[in-house]
Design an enzyme around this catalytic site. Structure first.
Site, PDB file in Angstrom:
ATOM      1  N   ASP A   1       4.089  -4.788  -7.652  1.00 51.79           N
ATOM      2  CA  ASP A   1       3.484  -3.528  -7.199  1.00 51.79           C
ATOM      3  C   ASP A   1       4.047  -2.343  -7.970  1.00 51.79           C
ATOM      4  O   ASP A   1       3.512  -1.237  -7.879  1.00 51.79           O
ATOM      5  CB  ASP A   1       3.699  -3.327  -5.689  1.00 51.79           C
ATOM      6  CG  ASP A   1       5.154  -3.480  -5.293  1.00 51.79           C
ATOM      7  OD1 ASP A   1       5.723  -4.544  -5.567  1.00 51.79           O
ATOM      8  OD2 ASP A   1       5.720  -2.537  -4.722  1.00 51.79           O
ATOM      9  N   ASN A   2       5.106  -2.566  -8.712  1.00 55.56           N
ATOM     10  CA  ASN A   2       5.696  -1.486  -9.507  1.00 55.56           C
ATOM     11  C   ASN A   2       5.394  -1.666 -10.995  1.00 55.56           C
ATOM     12  O   ASN A   2       6.126  -1.171 -11.841  1.00 55.56           O
ATOM     13  CB  ASN A   2       7.203  -1.417  -9.274  1.00 55.56           C
ATOM     14  CG  ASN A   2       7.539  -0.999  -7.853  1.00 55.56           C
ATOM     15  OD1 ASN A   2       6.720  -0.363  -7.181  1.00 55.56           O
ATOM     16  ND2 ASN A   2       8.715  -1.355  -7.384  1.00 55.56           N
TER      17      ASN A   2
ATOM     18  N   LYS B   1       4.471  12.188  -3.335  1.00 58.64           N
ATOM     19  CA  LYS B   1       5.328  11.095  -2.854  1.00 58.64           C
ATOM     20  C   LYS B   1       6.259  11.657  -1.781  1.00 58.64           C
ATOM     21  O   LYS B   1       6.989  12.617  -2.048  1.00 58.64           O
ATOM     22  CB  LYS B   1       6.126  10.540  -4.044  1.00 58.64           C
ATOM     23  CG  LYS B   1       6.920   9.293  -3.730  1.00 58.64           C
ATOM     24  CD  LYS B   1       7.401   8.649  -5.031  1.00 58.64           C
ATOM     25  CE  LYS B   1       8.286   7.445  -4.774  1.00 58.64           C
ATOM     26  NZ  LYS B   1       8.748   6.832  -6.021  1.00 58.64           N
TER      27      LYS B   1
ATOM     28  N   ASP C   1       8.940   5.914   7.563  1.00 58.55           N
ATOM     29  CA  ASP C   1       8.624   7.245   8.084  1.00 58.55           C
ATOM     30  C   ASP C   1       7.701   8.043   7.163  1.00 58.55           C
ATOM     31  O   ASP C   1       7.341   9.181   7.474  1.00 58.55           O
ATOM     32  CB  ASP C   1       9.917   8.036   8.340  1.00 58.55           C
ATOM     33  CG  ASP C   1      10.732   8.240   7.077  1.00 58.55           C
ATOM     34  OD1 ASP C   1      10.280   7.791   5.987  1.00 58.55           O
ATOM     35  OD2 ASP C   1      11.822   8.831   7.150  1.00 58.55           O
TER      36      ASP C   1
ATOM     37  N   ARG D   1       3.685  13.593  -8.399  1.00 55.58           N
ATOM     38  CA  ARG D   1       3.700  12.642  -9.515  1.00 55.58           C
ATOM     39  C   ARG D   1       2.355  12.669 -10.220  1.00 55.58           C
ATOM     40  O   ARG D   1       1.317  12.748  -9.584  1.00 55.58           O
ATOM     41  CB  ARG D   1       3.996  11.250  -8.953  1.00 55.58           C
ATOM     42  CG  ARG D   1       4.007  10.156  -9.976  1.00 55.58           C
ATOM     43  CD  ARG D   1       4.901   9.016  -9.541  1.00 55.58           C
ATOM     44  NE  ARG D   1       4.237   8.102  -8.621  1.00 55.58           N
ATOM     45  CZ  ARG D   1       4.829   7.007  -8.140  1.00 55.58           C
ATOM     46  NH1 ARG D   1       6.080   6.717  -8.457  1.00 55.58           N
ATOM     47  NH2 ARG D   1       4.190   6.222  -7.321  1.00 55.58           N
TER      48      ARG D   1
ATOM     49  N   ASP E   1       7.569   4.071 -10.711  1.00 58.70           N
ATOM     50  CA  ASP E   1       8.452   3.840  -9.572  1.00 58.70           C
ATOM     51  C   ASP E   1       9.928   3.798  -9.951  1.00 58.70           C
ATOM     52  O   ASP E   1      10.514   2.751 -10.165  1.00 58.70           O
ATOM     53  CB  ASP E   1       8.045   2.573  -8.791  1.00 58.70           C
ATOM     54  CG  ASP E   1       7.193   2.976  -7.598  1.00 58.70           C
ATOM     55  OD1 ASP E   1       7.131   4.179  -7.306  1.00 58.70           O
ATOM     56  OD2 ASP E   1       6.604   2.098  -6.960  1.00 58.70           O
TER      57      ASP E   1
ATOM     58  N   ARG F   1      -2.142  -0.984 -10.058  1.00 57.46           N
ATOM     59  CA  ARG F   1      -0.965  -1.823 -10.309  1.00 57.46           C
ATOM     60  C   ARG F   1      -1.387  -3.286 -10.468  1.00 57.46           C
ATOM     61  O   ARG F   1      -2.487  -3.656 -10.035  1.00 57.46           O
ATOM     62  CB  ARG F   1      -0.011  -1.739  -9.104  1.00 57.46           C
ATOM     63  CG  ARG F   1       0.414  -0.321  -8.784  1.00 57.46           C
ATOM     64  CD  ARG F   1       0.638  -0.136  -7.283  1.00 57.46           C
ATOM     65  NE  ARG F   1       0.798   1.279  -6.941  1.00 57.46           N
ATOM     66  CZ  ARG F   1       1.967   1.903  -6.858  1.00 57.46           C
ATOM     67  NH1 ARG F   1       3.082   1.227  -7.025  1.00 57.46           N
ATOM     68  NH2 ARG F   1       2.030   3.183  -6.582  1.00 57.46           N
TER      69      ARG F   1
ATOM     70  N   GLY G   1       0.867  -1.193   0.000  1.00 57.90           N
ATOM     71  CA  GLY G   1       0.000   0.000   0.000  1.00 57.90           C
ATOM     72  C   GLY G   1       0.893   1.228   0.000  1.00 57.90           C
ATOM     73  O   GLY G   1       2.103   1.136   0.222  1.00 57.90           O
TER      74      GLY G   1
END
Ligand code: AMP
Ligand code: MG
Length: 491
Positions: free
Chosen positions: A255-256, A116, A128, A179, A265, A186, A93
């Site tokens: 996922d990319n 992002k 983080d 972005r 990505d 995806r 996620g």
């Protein structure tokens, strides 16, 4: 959170259609404000393409582009997805990306606007939620270079520094990248839906995707099979284009991989200098899973994961569904090869088709590999009449290949003069070479100096043009540079 007063004049028209999906697919999440937002890069031409008021956004947009204020009608979310990372399935996620909404342009196109590095989300795990400046600058320049190379990609609208420090192996300046993408759906979004084993949710995602990206598929006899076929075709074409310019994505986890066929990505990606199919730069890709020459196979592997996810929608009989998707997946290698060969014919100035073309291309690549010839410069030199200047020209095998190539060109109706523009449209003169990107990023982060970065950005924004650049843009780095060069996931 306050709404930005200037947003009315910025020109964003947000729609938030993703919120119509079952709530399992996202979490509402506001960006976390940062200390001192400063806009350091702004993509004026992209802003204009999107129908935005570039001046207002450039002069007053930093607060919004860093996530401190929201544009009107933005309903920020973090998207849920899963993914096979280096072959291992994980629930993921958006851990540090927040989707502000879908901007509808004046000519009715829909684009995701995502920040992002905008702070923690429910999917952040131990991260983080932040991003360091250098990797965001890297994504900006490489994605814009890819766009200029004619390769489908997410775009970069802005980079804003946060005035905060992010801690990785050391302390770095924090930044947020804006972005722009046709969507952020995806392969891993489908895997997430399939892993929940809830067919209603899976169908909702597939229907949403069809409606958003492939509306003509909705009326096909088998819409979900057609969806799979469309994604297979888009990926076959995309990877062929990567192979045409020596691009190594570096982290082709599922996922990319974007459903709509955009490159997405930009983490440990890099461009190849000397040709070798095993070229890898990513520090964590120790087995070369995502090596240059493996990319077509990995895309196939990822597409199989997509097909598995779609099986419950394809046919009520699982056996029948598997046989239907298998047939489509079997086609992928041929589709990829056809796109690749078409690209390669262009690169060699070939207009018509002969069976021997495959061997002609393979032989050139074999000689290039043996001589570690530079991928970009070798192809470009064929049309620039500069081929005899290269060290590679001393190789007897290559010289012999050149005469076979010239003989091949003489067997088509077009003249060499006709071949030149074709070749120059497929063989970039400049690419964002790793050593130049690194030098530009160092100047930006160590000395706050974006001159090198902006110069490089300008040069790679016209990669095919016959412009006389400073020689440094076409020079290859010392061989030791590549041997030691490592890229990182940029977390
Ligand atoms: P990537 O390698 O950029 O594709 O990221 C893989 C996963 O890790 C995604 O789910 C990201 O959202 C998440 N991630 C990467 N960096 C961070 C970070 N600094 N904080 C939270 N999540 C992150
Ligand atoms: Mg990712």
């Amino acid at each position: 959170m306050a709404t930005a007063t200037q947003s009315d004049t910025v020109g964003f028209y947000f729609d938030n259609s993703y919120l119509q999906l079952p709530t399992i697919f996202y979490q509402k999440q506001q960006p976390s404000p940062v200390k001192n937002p400063k806009l350091v890069l702004f993509n004026e031409s992209l802003a204009i393409e999107l129908g935005l008021n570039a001046d207002v956004l450039k002069n007053q947009g930093a607060q919004c582009l860093a996530g401190n204020l929201l544009f009107n009608n933005s309903e920020p979310i973090a998207q849920a997805y899963a993914g096979h990372q280096f072959g291992h399935f994980n629930r993921l996620g958006d851990g540090r990306a927040i989707l502000l909404g879908e901007h509808i342009t004046p000519n009715n196109q829909r684009f995701d606007i995502q920040l992002k590095g905008a702070g923690r989300t429910p999917y952040s795990r131990s991260g983080d939620g932040r991003a360091a400046l250098a990797p965001m600058l890297r994504e900006y320049i490489i994605s814009e270079a890819m766009h200029a190379l004619g390769i489908a990609t997410t775009r970069s609208l802005a980079v804003t520094t946060t005035g905060e420090t992010v801690y990785r192996d050391a302390a770095y300046s924090g930044a947020v990248l804006t972005r722009v993408a046709a969507s952020h759906i995806r392969v891993g979004t489908f895997q997430f839906a399939a892993a929940n084993q809830n067919q209603v949710q899976l169908k909702a995602l597939a229907d949403y995707t069809i409606h958003r990206h492939f509306p003509e598929t909705a009326v096909a006899d088998h819409p979900y099979l057609d969806l799979l076929k469309r994604v297979i075709d888009l990926q076959a074409s995309l990877i062929a284009k990567w192979m045409q310019v020596g691009f190594i994505h570096g982290v082709m986890n599922t996922d990319n991989m974007s459903i709509c066929g955009e490159t997405i990505d930009y983490g440990p990606c890099a461009f190849m200098n000397g040709y070798h199919p095993e070229t890898v730069f990513s520090s964590i890709d120790t087995n070369g899973r995502y090596a240059f020459g493996n990319q077509p196979n990995i895309a196939h592997w990822n597409l199989i994961r997509l097909a598995e996810s779609l099986v419950p929608l394809i046919h009520e009989s699982e056996e029948q569904a598997i046989s239907m998707v298998t047939e489509c997946l079997h086609e992928y290698p041929n589709q990829f090869f056809a796109y690749w060969l078409a690209c390669m014919r262009k690169k060699l100035g070939i207009f018509n088709e002969e069976e021997g073309d495959i061997k002609l291309v393979e032989d050139l690549l074999m000689h290039m590999q043996k001589n570690q010839a530079d991928f970009t410069n070798t192809f470009r030199s064929l049309s620039d009449d500069a081929v005899q200047n290269s060290a590679f020209y001393q190789d007897a095998g290559f010289k012999n290949w050149l005469s076979l190539w010239k003989a091949r060109l003489s067997r088509q109706n077009e003249t060499f003069a006709d071949s030149i523009p074709l070749m120059q449209s497929a063989n970039p003169k400049v690419i964002p070479r790793n050593h130049l990107v690194e030098a530009a990023l160092s100047a930006a982060t160590d000395r706050n100096d974006l001159i090198l970065f902006n110069e490089l950005l300008m040069v790679v924004s016209k990669p095919y043009a016959n412009i006389a650049h400073d020689a440094k843009y076409t020079q290859v780095p010392e061989p030791l540079f590549d041997a030691q060069y490592k890229t990182f996931c940029g977390t």
